[in-house]
Enzyme design. Structure first.
Site, mmCIF file in Angstrom:
data_model
loop_
_atom_site.group_PDB
_atom_site.id
_atom_site.type_symbol
_atom_site.label_atom_id
_atom_site.label_comp_id
_atom_site.label_asym_id
_atom_site.label_seq_id
_atom_site.Cartn_x
_atom_site.Cartn_y
_atom_site.Cartn_z
ATOM 1 N N TYR A 152 24.629 46.391 52.628
ATOM 2 C CA TYR A 152 25.943 47.048 52.576
ATOM 3 C C TYR A 152 26.066 48.199 53.588
ATOM 4 C CZ TYR A 152 29.793 49.709 50.441
ATOM 5 O OH TYR A 152 30.964 50.409 50.214
ATOM 6 N N GLN A 223 18.386 61.115 39.386
ATOM 7 C CA GLN A 223 19.020 60.891 40.693
ATOM 8 C C GLN A 223 20.267 61.781 40.783
ATOM 9 O OE1 GLN A 223 18.454 58.581 38.095
ATOM 10 N NE2 GLN A 223 19.346 56.702 38.847
ATOM 11 N N THR A 224 20.486 62.342 41.955
ATOM 12 C CA THR A 224 21.675 63.195 42.127
ATOM 13 C C THR A 224 22.698 62.512 43.026
ATOM 14 O OG1 THR A 224 20.343 64.321 43.768
ATOM 15 C CG2 THR A 224 20.799 65.528 41.758
HETATM 16 P P1 NAD Z 1 37.147 47.109 45.285
HETATM 17 O O1 NAD Z 1 36.070 46.087 45.137
HETATM 18 O O2 NAD Z 1 37.869 47.537 44.059
HETATM 19 O O3 NAD Z 1 38.223 46.614 46.357
HETATM 20 C C1 NAD Z 1 37.878 45.850 47.498
HETATM 21 C C2 NAD Z 1 38.836 44.678 47.537
HETATM 22 O O4 NAD Z 1 38.570 43.906 48.716
HETATM 23 C C3 NAD Z 1 38.692 43.730 46.345
HETATM 24 O O5 NAD Z 1 39.895 43.649 45.611
HETATM 25 C C4 NAD Z 1 38.333 42.400 46.977
HETATM 26 O O6 NAD Z 1 38.910 41.277 46.333
HETATM 27 C C5 NAD Z 1 38.870 42.566 48.395
HETATM 28 N N1 NAD Z 1 38.222 41.635 49.317
HETATM 29 C C6 NAD Z 1 36.902 41.319 49.395
HETATM 30 N N2 NAD Z 1 36.713 40.349 50.303
HETATM 31 C C7 NAD Z 1 37.935 40.058 50.823
HETATM 32 C C8 NAD Z 1 38.374 39.124 51.784
HETATM 33 N N3 NAD Z 1 37.520 38.283 52.394
HETATM 34 N N4 NAD Z 1 39.689 39.083 52.081
HETATM 35 C C9 NAD Z 1 40.580 39.904 51.455
HETATM 36 N N5 NAD Z 1 40.205 40.801 50.514
HETATM 37 C C10 NAD Z 1 38.900 40.874 50.201
HETATM 38 O O7 NAD Z 1 36.475 48.337 46.024
HETATM 39 P P2 NAD Z 1 37.050 49.804 46.299
HETATM 40 O O8 NAD Z 1 36.248 50.747 45.503
HETATM 41 O O9 NAD Z 1 38.515 49.825 46.183
HETATM 42 O O10 NAD Z 1 36.611 49.979 47.824
HETATM 43 C C11 NAD Z 1 37.530 49.934 48.910
HETATM 44 C C12 NAD Z 1 36.774 50.193 50.209
HETATM 45 O O11 NAD Z 1 36.142 51.468 50.144
HETATM 46 C C13 NAD Z 1 35.666 49.179 50.508
HETATM 47 O O12 NAD Z 1 35.627 48.951 51.890
HETATM 48 C C14 NAD Z 1 34.411 49.896 50.077
HETATM 49 O O13 NAD Z 1 33.269 49.429 50.756
HETATM 50 C C15 NAD Z 1 34.765 51.334 50.441
HETATM 51 N N6 NAD Z 1 33.966 52.312 49.668
HETATM 52 C C16 NAD Z 1 34.217 52.472 48.338
HETATM 53 C C17 NAD Z 1 33.459 53.398 47.624
HETATM 54 C C18 NAD Z 1 33.679 53.625 46.145
HETATM 55 O O14 NAD Z 1 32.999 54.472 45.570
HETATM 56 N N7 NAD Z 1 34.591 52.932 45.496
HETATM 57 C C19 NAD Z 1 32.462 54.150 48.259
HETATM 58 C C20 NAD Z 1 32.244 53.938 49.617
HETATM 59 C C21 NAD Z 1 33.024 53.035 50.329
#
Ligand code: NAD
Length: 341
Positions: A152, A223-224
């Site tokens: 990731y 863990q923090t």
């Molecule tokens: P989430 O899983 O709720 O939302 C991501 C969405 O992307 C999902 O609904 C999924 O169906 C969609 N998706 C996946 N593959 C796809 C594809 N091929 N085509 C179209 N849609 C697709 O996650 P989130 O928490 O809303 O995260 C949003 C973004 O933020 C992501 O890029 C994630 O890596 C990043 N992020 C989130 C966090 C967190 O704590 N939530 C932390 C760091 C980074």
């Protein structure tokens, strides 16, 4: 939000942050919004009337082109992701998100998109700098030399660089934020992709309602981490998209807590105390991580500032309602919103 005449595209719109971002964009009067997610519509966490909703697999280039047609702004939040349990066991799937960002960038250049936002992660940081439980505050430069979270984190780091080079070589306006653990209502709270705050709220609710006053914690609980409330995340996305900050910047809370302290807060909110069982073999991630907010304070004169207790109270209440709705056989999770006035 800045004025824009074209369509504003949000990918990952059926997920947690995407759905909440659309809610905020509508609240600020944005009328032409296109929401895209691979999930079928009935699985989106939030759906809004007056928004053009598309169910498309953005791994495919032709679908990215359909997604960005007539768009001025793109917020690319689509990715395969989840908590530690998910990303430790699905490294290839996480890395395949590179297809989404690559094709979205190419389609954006081809169709003349004006501005592009990329959601990166604190998982890009060098693992060697996160070995102590005393939480190191990670500065932006600590991503290099690169030793990101396997799978990731490497994908996020690579995609950040691709955004940078699309800006340098093709003139695309790109902005990037490194989110640190986002939590709040309308997020994943069960099923294996949920992150620590939602998982702990759900476990505390289960214990309270079942009367079995025990909780399982992944790792030693020492863990923090820091946790950013969703409203701060959405505000930060807006500030960064509208800024001159071209390098990836931290978007996270600097209020570090141990997982045990997170459980303390959830127990306080629930009004119970639980016997803790520690599963030392469960996925637990790095030992310590916190967001160093020196840069965001300097450049944007702001940092995420919702106290963890305040955000967790709202999240706990939301999960409690979802939990009860599910127990009563109601769908619970999907929110349908009427058109913006
Ligand atoms: P989430 O899983 O709720 O939302 C991501 C969405 O992307 C999902 O609904 C999924 O169906 C969609 N998706 C996946 N593959 C796809 C594809 N091929 N085509 C179209 N849609 C697709 O996650 P989130 O928490 O809303 O995260 C949003 C973004 O933020 C992501 O890029 C994630 O890596 C990043 N992020 C989130 C966090 C967190 O704590 N939530 C932390 C760091 C980074």
């Amino acid at each position: 939000m800045s004025e824009t005449n074209g369509v504003v595209v949000v990918t990952g719109a059926g997920g947690f942050i995407g759905g909440n971002l659309i809610d905020a964009l509508r609240g600020r009067g944005m009328l032409r919004i296109r929401a895209v997610d691979i999930k079928p519509f009935d699985q989106w966490y939030q759906r809004f009337e007056g928004v053009e909703n598309l169910s498309l697999d953005l791994n495919l280039k032709e679908n990215c082109e359909a997604a960005v047609r007539d768009a001025s702004d793109v917020y690319n939040l689509a990715a395969n992701m989840g908590g530690m349990g998910f990303i430790e066991h699905n490294k290839a799937l996480c890395m395949l998100s590179v297809l989404i960002n690559t094709h979205m960038l190419q389609a954006s250049v081809k169709h003349g998109v004006k501005r592009y936002f990329y959601s990166s992660s604190a998982c890009v940081y060098n693992g060697d700098k996160q070995k102590t439980f005393e939480p190191p505050s990670l500065k932006e430069e600590d991503a290099y030399p690169a030793l990101a979270e396997d799978g990731y984190g490497w994908e996020k780091l690579f995609s950040e660089r691709m955004c940078r080079h699309f800006r340098e070589d093709f003139g695309l306006y790109t902005r990037m934020a490194r989110f640190h653990n986002v939590y709040g209502p309308w997020g994943t709270w069960y099923g294996g992709r949920e992150k620590a705050p939602a998982a702990i709220c759900r476990k505390v609710i289960e214990a309270k309602l079942s009367g079995k006053h025990e909780i399982e914690i992944w790792g030693s609980g020492n863990q923090t981490r820091s946790f950013m409330f969703i409203d701060d995340c959405v505000k930060g996305i807006d500030l960064i998209m509208n800024s001159e900050v071209v390098e990836a910047i931290n978007l996270g809370s600097s209020e570090a807590v141990t997982i045990n302290q997170l459980v303390d807060i959830a127990e306080d909110i629930a009004g119970i105390r639980l016997k803790r069982k520690y599963d030392l073999s469960a996925p637990k991630g790095v030992n310590g991580r916190n967001s160093d907010n020196t840069l965001i304070k300097k450049l944007l004169n702001w940092e995420p500032n919702t106290p963890l207790r305040t955000g967790l109270e709202k999240t706990y209440k939301w999960i409690y309602d979802q939990y009860q709705a599910r127990e009563e056989g109601e769908p619970g999770v999907v929110r349908e919103m009427a058109a913006a006035q």
